[in-house]
Design a protein around this motif. Structure first.
Motif, PDB file in Angstrom:
ATOM      1  N   LEU A  47      -1.456 -43.471  95.031  1.00  0.00           N
ATOM      2  CA  LEU A  47      -2.162 -43.437  96.316  1.00  0.00           C
ATOM      3  C   LEU A  47      -2.974 -42.156  96.452  1.00  0.00           C
ATOM      4  N   THR A  48      -2.421 -41.043  96.019  1.00  0.00           N
ATOM      5  CA  THR A  48      -3.125 -39.766  96.109  1.00  0.00           C
ATOM      6  C   THR A  48      -4.396 -39.776  95.262  1.00  0.00           C
ATOM      7  N   SER A  53     -11.551 -38.593  96.205  1.00  0.00           N
ATOM      8  CA  SER A  53     -12.686 -38.764  95.291  1.00  0.00           C
ATOM      9  C   SER A  53     -12.749 -37.670  94.236  1.00  0.00           C
ATOM     10  N   GLN A  54     -12.190 -36.499  94.532  1.00  0.00           N
ATOM     11  CA  GLN A  54     -12.205 -35.410  93.560  1.00  0.00           C
ATOM     12  C   GLN A  54     -11.310 -35.698  92.352  1.00  0.00           C
ATOM     13  N   LEU A  55     -10.414 -36.641  92.490  1.00  0.00           N
ATOM     14  CA  LEU A  55      -9.512 -36.986  91.404  1.00  0.00           C
ATOM     15  C   LEU A  55      -9.964 -38.240  90.644  1.00  0.00           C
ATOM     16  N   TYR A  60      -7.161 -38.329  85.609  1.00  0.00           N
ATOM     17  CA  TYR A  60      -6.349 -38.887  86.689  1.00  0.00           C
ATOM     18  C   TYR A  60      -6.377 -40.405  86.702  1.00  0.00           C
ATOM     19  N   PHE A  61      -7.402 -41.000  86.113  1.00  0.00           N
ATOM     20  CA  PHE A  61      -7.403 -42.455  85.916  1.00  0.00           C
ATOM     21  C   PHE A  61      -6.258 -42.850  84.986  1.00  0.00           C
ATOM     22  N   PHE A  62      -6.097 -42.105  83.897  1.00  0.00           N
ATOM     23  CA  PHE A  62      -4.992 -42.366  82.974  1.00  0.00           C
ATOM     24  C   PHE A  62      -3.645 -42.053  83.624  1.00  0.00           C
ATOM     25  N   LEU A  63      -3.602 -41.015  84.444  1.00  0.00           N
ATOM     26  CA  LEU A  63      -2.353 -40.652  85.120  1.00  0.00           C
ATOM     27  C   LEU A  63      -1.911 -41.752  86.084  1.00  0.00           C
ATOM     28  N   ASN A 294       0.391 -29.282  88.743  1.00  0.00           N
ATOM     29  CA  ASN A 294      -1.036 -29.539  88.784  1.00  0.00           C
ATOM     30  C   ASN A 294      -1.589 -29.166  90.159  1.00  0.00           C
ATOM     31  N   ARG A 295      -2.484 -28.186  90.190  1.00  0.00           N
ATOM     32  CA  ARG A 295      -3.024 -27.699  91.465  1.00  0.00           C
ATOM     33  C   ARG A 295      -3.860 -28.755  92.164  1.00  0.00           C
ATOM     34  N   ASP A 296      -4.672 -29.499  91.402  1.00  0.00           N
ATOM     35  CA  ASP A 296      -5.527 -30.520  92.014  1.00  0.00           C
ATOM     36  C   ASP A 296      -4.695 -31.595  92.697  1.00  0.00           C
TER      37      ASP A 296
END
Length: 312
Positions: A47-48, A53-55, A60-63, A294-296
């Motif tokens: 969900l995050t 949009s920054q992710l 992050y797609f793979f995550l 992970n900071r982002d």
């Protein structure tokens, strides 16, 4: 004891982690808690990533795909275990056992492939930063995921088709809390030579090759980082790999530990207990590793929680 053809078998018996009735409520509570934490944690990661949009980047797609696979991975084994404990029934149907075995191989194999693809993504980002957006384009990312699914579906289906030709004794007891391929093969009455060969080939394809790819990617990453003049830039670049390295170490370390312990002790009970680590604990810890290191993700998670709080 007389052997029967598999068409006459209606069910197996899953002995679980313990046959002590006094421990069953404790096991139910512990595994239910771990399952809920895993599902909620991975859903929160998905969900995050989808809401920020920054992710919306390849990493992050793979995550998000890894989080989805982890939910399915733990659901394949733990849900049946919880049902058996609650109903005090150790039975699992023959078809149910094959189905569980199939999806366990599918989602376990996808974990391997996704960790490999994520290592490749970090390799391109650090070793070829100027060409990153060109190489890791949305089409390639989607194609890597699709190819991984196709390969693992076909390999898992092949194992199931080979399993169908085996014979088992009626009332076969599986000393595990789920139908694990290697454990079930040991209980077969017929010759399992072809099954064993296919299992070794699959382990090479799904474990050795991906791990080799990961090690190669990180060897190139380390080599590139050592050439950087700036210590700060070197630390910043490598810090993006910290979460992935932690997950890789946890997944392969625990999986290797299970198979080494089974080879040394030859105890099915100890093997089933050790397998809890990579089938249950690892999917549960992955969201915490990525959110805490992970900071982002931490910033995006904070924004999501603040938006949710403002809506209440």
């Amino acid at each position: 004891m007389e052997s029967r053809n598999h068409t006459e078998i209606s069910e197996f018996l899953l002995l679980g982690l313990s046959e002590d009735p006094a421990l069953q409520p404790l096991l139910f509570g512990v595994f239910l808690s771990m399952y809920l934490v895993t599902v909620l944690g991975n859903l929160l990661i998905i969900l995050t990533i989808s809401s920020d949009s920054q992710l919306h980047t390849p990493m992050y797609f793979f995550l998000s795909n890894l989080s989805f696979v982890d939910i399915c991975f733990i659901s394949t084994t733990v849900l049946k275990m919880l049902v058996n404990i609650q109903t005090q029934n150790k039975n699992i149907s023959y078809r149910g056992c094959l189905t569980q075995m199939y999806f366990f191989m599918v989602f376990g194999g996808m974990d391997n492939f996704l960790l490999t693809v994520m290592a490749y993504d970090r390799f391109v980002a650090i070793c070829h930063p100027l060409h990153y957006t060109v190489i890791m384009n949305p089409r390639l990312c989607g194609l890597l995921i699709l190819i991984s699914w196709v390969i693992i579906f076909c390999i898992s289906l092949l194992h199931i088709l080979l399993m169908v030709r085996l014979t088992f004794r009626i009332g076969t007891e599986i000393p595990h809390f789920f139908c694990e391929l290697a454990q079930v093969l040991k209980l077969a009455c017929s010759d399992t030579f072809i099954n064993d060969i296919s299992l070794y080939v699959a382990m090479a394809l799904l474990c050795v090759f991906p791990l080799t790819g990961i090690l190669f990617s990180y060897s190139q990453i380390v080599s590139s980082l050592m050439k950087m003049a700036s210590t700060e830039g070197r630390y910043k670049a490598f810090s993006t790999c910290g979460s992935h390295l932690s997950v890789v170490s946890l997944f392969y370390g625990t999986g290797l530990g299970v198979y080494l312990s089974s080879a040394v002790t030859h105890s099915s009970k100890r093997t089933s207990i050790a397998s809890v680590v990579y089938t249950v604990v690892t999917p549960m810890l992955n969201p915490f590793i990525y959110s805490l290191r992970n900071r982002d993700v931490k910033r995006a998670l904070g924004r999501l929680l603040s938006q949710a709080a403002s809506c209440l």
